[in-house]
Design an enzyme around this catalytic site. Structure first.
Site, PDB file in Angstrom:
ATOM      1  N   GLY A 107       0.079   5.208  -4.502  1.00  0.00           N
ATOM      2  CA  GLY A 107      -0.527   6.463  -4.950  1.00  0.00           C
ATOM      3  C   GLY A 107       0.072   7.657  -4.220  1.00  0.00           C
ATOM      4  O   GLY A 107       0.431   8.662  -4.842  1.00  0.00           O
ATOM      5  N   ASP A 125       0.834  -1.206   0.000  1.00  0.00           N
ATOM      6  CA  ASP A 125       0.000   0.000   0.000  1.00  0.00           C
ATOM      7  C   ASP A 125       0.865   1.252   0.000  1.00  0.00           C
ATOM      8  O   ASP A 125       1.974   1.241   0.536  1.00  0.00           O
ATOM      9  CB  ASP A 125      -0.927  -0.019   1.229  1.00  0.00           C
ATOM     10  CG  ASP A 125      -2.046   0.994   1.118  1.00  0.00           C
ATOM     11  OD1 ASP A 125      -2.291   1.514   0.011  1.00  0.00           O
ATOM     12  OD2 ASP A 125      -2.687   1.282   2.152  1.00  0.00           O
ATOM     13  N   GLY A 126       0.326   2.294  -0.578  1.00  0.00           N
ATOM     14  CA  GLY A 126       0.989   3.599  -0.543  1.00  0.00           C
ATOM     15  C   GLY A 126       1.591   4.021  -1.877  1.00  0.00           C
ATOM     16  O   GLY A 126       2.260   5.054  -1.956  1.00  0.00           O
ATOM     17  N   GLU A 128     -12.241  -4.749  -5.078  1.00  0.00           N
ATOM     18  CA  GLU A 128     -12.721  -3.356  -5.029  1.00  0.00           C
ATOM     19  C   GLU A 128     -11.917  -2.442  -5.958  1.00  0.00           C
ATOM     20  O   GLU A 128     -12.327  -1.321  -6.239  1.00  0.00           O
ATOM     21  CB  GLU A 128     -12.619  -2.804  -3.592  1.00  0.00           C
ATOM     22  CG  GLU A 128     -13.636  -3.389  -2.609  1.00  0.00           C
ATOM     23  CD  GLU A 128     -13.354  -4.838  -2.226  1.00  0.00           C
ATOM     24  OE1 GLU A 128     -12.173  -5.191  -2.051  1.00  0.00           O
ATOM     25  OE2 GLU A 128     -14.319  -5.620  -2.137  1.00  0.00           O
ATOM     26  N   ASN A 129     -10.748  -2.906  -6.415  1.00  0.00           N
ATOM     27  CA  ASN A 129      -9.884  -2.027  -7.210  1.00  0.00           C
ATOM     28  C   ASN A 129     -10.438  -1.689  -8.600  1.00  0.00           C
ATOM     29  O   ASN A 129      -9.954  -0.761  -9.259  1.00  0.00           O
ATOM     30  CB  ASN A 129      -8.471  -2.610  -7.354  1.00  0.00           C
ATOM     31  CG  ASN A 129      -7.639  -2.481  -6.090  1.00  0.00           C
ATOM     32  OD1 ASN A 129      -6.732  -3.271  -5.848  1.00  0.00           O
ATOM     33  ND2 ASN A 129      -7.936  -1.486  -5.259  1.00  0.00           N
ATOM     34  N   SER A 175      -7.438  -5.927  -5.649  1.00  0.00           N
ATOM     35  CA  SER A 175      -8.573  -6.420  -4.872  1.00  0.00           C
ATOM     36  C   SER A 175      -9.854  -6.372  -5.707  1.00  0.00           C
ATOM     37  O   SER A 175      -9.905  -5.699  -6.750  1.00  0.00           O
ATOM     38  CB  SER A 175      -8.755  -5.582  -3.605  1.00  0.00           C
ATOM     39  OG  SER A 175      -9.339  -4.342  -3.939  1.00  0.00           O
TER      40      SER A 175
END
Ligand code: FPP
Length: 242
Positions: free
Chosen positions: A26, A23-24, A70-71, A68
């Site tokens: 972006g 994560d991170g 959701e992505n 994911s």
């Protein structure tokens, strides 16, 4: 706070199965006034290095959260950039053969572009006999979706009279998940300062040790992993006992 360490803990103190929520990307790109895709490209370079390092350390199973369920809500060009990076990794046969890595993709593959599904099938087949690290790439993966998928498969067997609902056990449901046959993760790391699991390995993480780190994924190095593994080695795992 310093989150790095020069050396890893002794081999016998390493987790058998490590999960990483990358994560991170972006935020890393934003801080450099770059497009988000540049963050994902930097993150993809890092994951290759970390896979190599885990293989070298002798960690038997590694699961990385790449995309994911959701992505898909992200802008189409970002989704395409992520899928392109995954295509690149899955078709880099030389790399995973050199690491003796067995690749598995965890997730619902049918909504993925046909050529990517084909690359996945090929990478899994070509690496199936490798005896080193097993690298699970969670792609179009959601923990709840995985449980629904497993429950449906059990329900189908019950409806066909092949399975008695009373004989369903935790082990049986585990055997219908994408991670069938693998040990549960012992340790899950999430960099970038967020404090949640975001639908990652929900069933399998029941007793996992968790570590949340501040470093952004594109800045993550083997020294950050050494630090994390050292924190894991210090944990006292009791699995509900005393
Ligand atoms: C989260 O950062 C990261 C992702 C959604 C994608 C992770 C994918 C890769 C590192 C590249 C492809 C992987 C492989 C195995 C080659 P974010 O975009 O949510 O970051 P932010 O929270 O700072 O916006």
């Amino acid at each position: 706070m310093k989150e790095t360490r020069k050396t890893p803990p002794a081999r016998e103190l390493l987790p058998r199965h490590l999960g990483i929520i990358m994560d991170g990307n972006g935020r890393w790109a934003k801080a450099r006034a770059l497009p988000r895709e540049a963050g994902h490209r930097a993150g993809a370079k890092v994951v290759r290095e970390i896979i190599r390092y885990c293989a070298q350390l002798g960690i038997p199973y590694l699961t990385v959260y790449a995309f994911s369920t959701e992505n898909w809500k992200r802008p189409p060009h970002e989704v395409e950039a992520l899928l392109e990076l995954l295509r690149g990794y899955l078709s880099d046969v030389e790399q995973y053969q050199k690491e003796n890595a067995r690749l598995r993709v965890l997730g619902e593959l049918s909504p993925l572009p046909g050529d990517l599904q084909e690359s996945i099938r090929r990478a899994e087949a070509e690496s199936a006999a490798n005896t080193g690290i097993t690298v699970n790439i969670a792609l179009n993966y959601g923990g709840r979706d995985e449980i629904v998928h497993g429950v449906r498969s059990l329900a189908r067997d019950c409806a066909q009279g092949k399975l008695d609902p009373e004989s369903i056990t935790e082990e049986l449901l585990s055997s219908r998940l994408y991670t069938a046959g693998e040990p549960d993760p012992d340790f899950i790391i999430r960099p970038s300062g967020e404090l949640r699991l975001s639908n990652f390995l929900l069933w399998q993480s029941a007793y996992a040790e968790l570590l949340f780190m501040n470093v952004l994924w594109p800045d993550f190095t083997p020294e950050h992993l050494n630090y994390a593994l050292y924190q894991y080695a210090l944990r006292d795992r009791r699995f509900g006992g005393v």
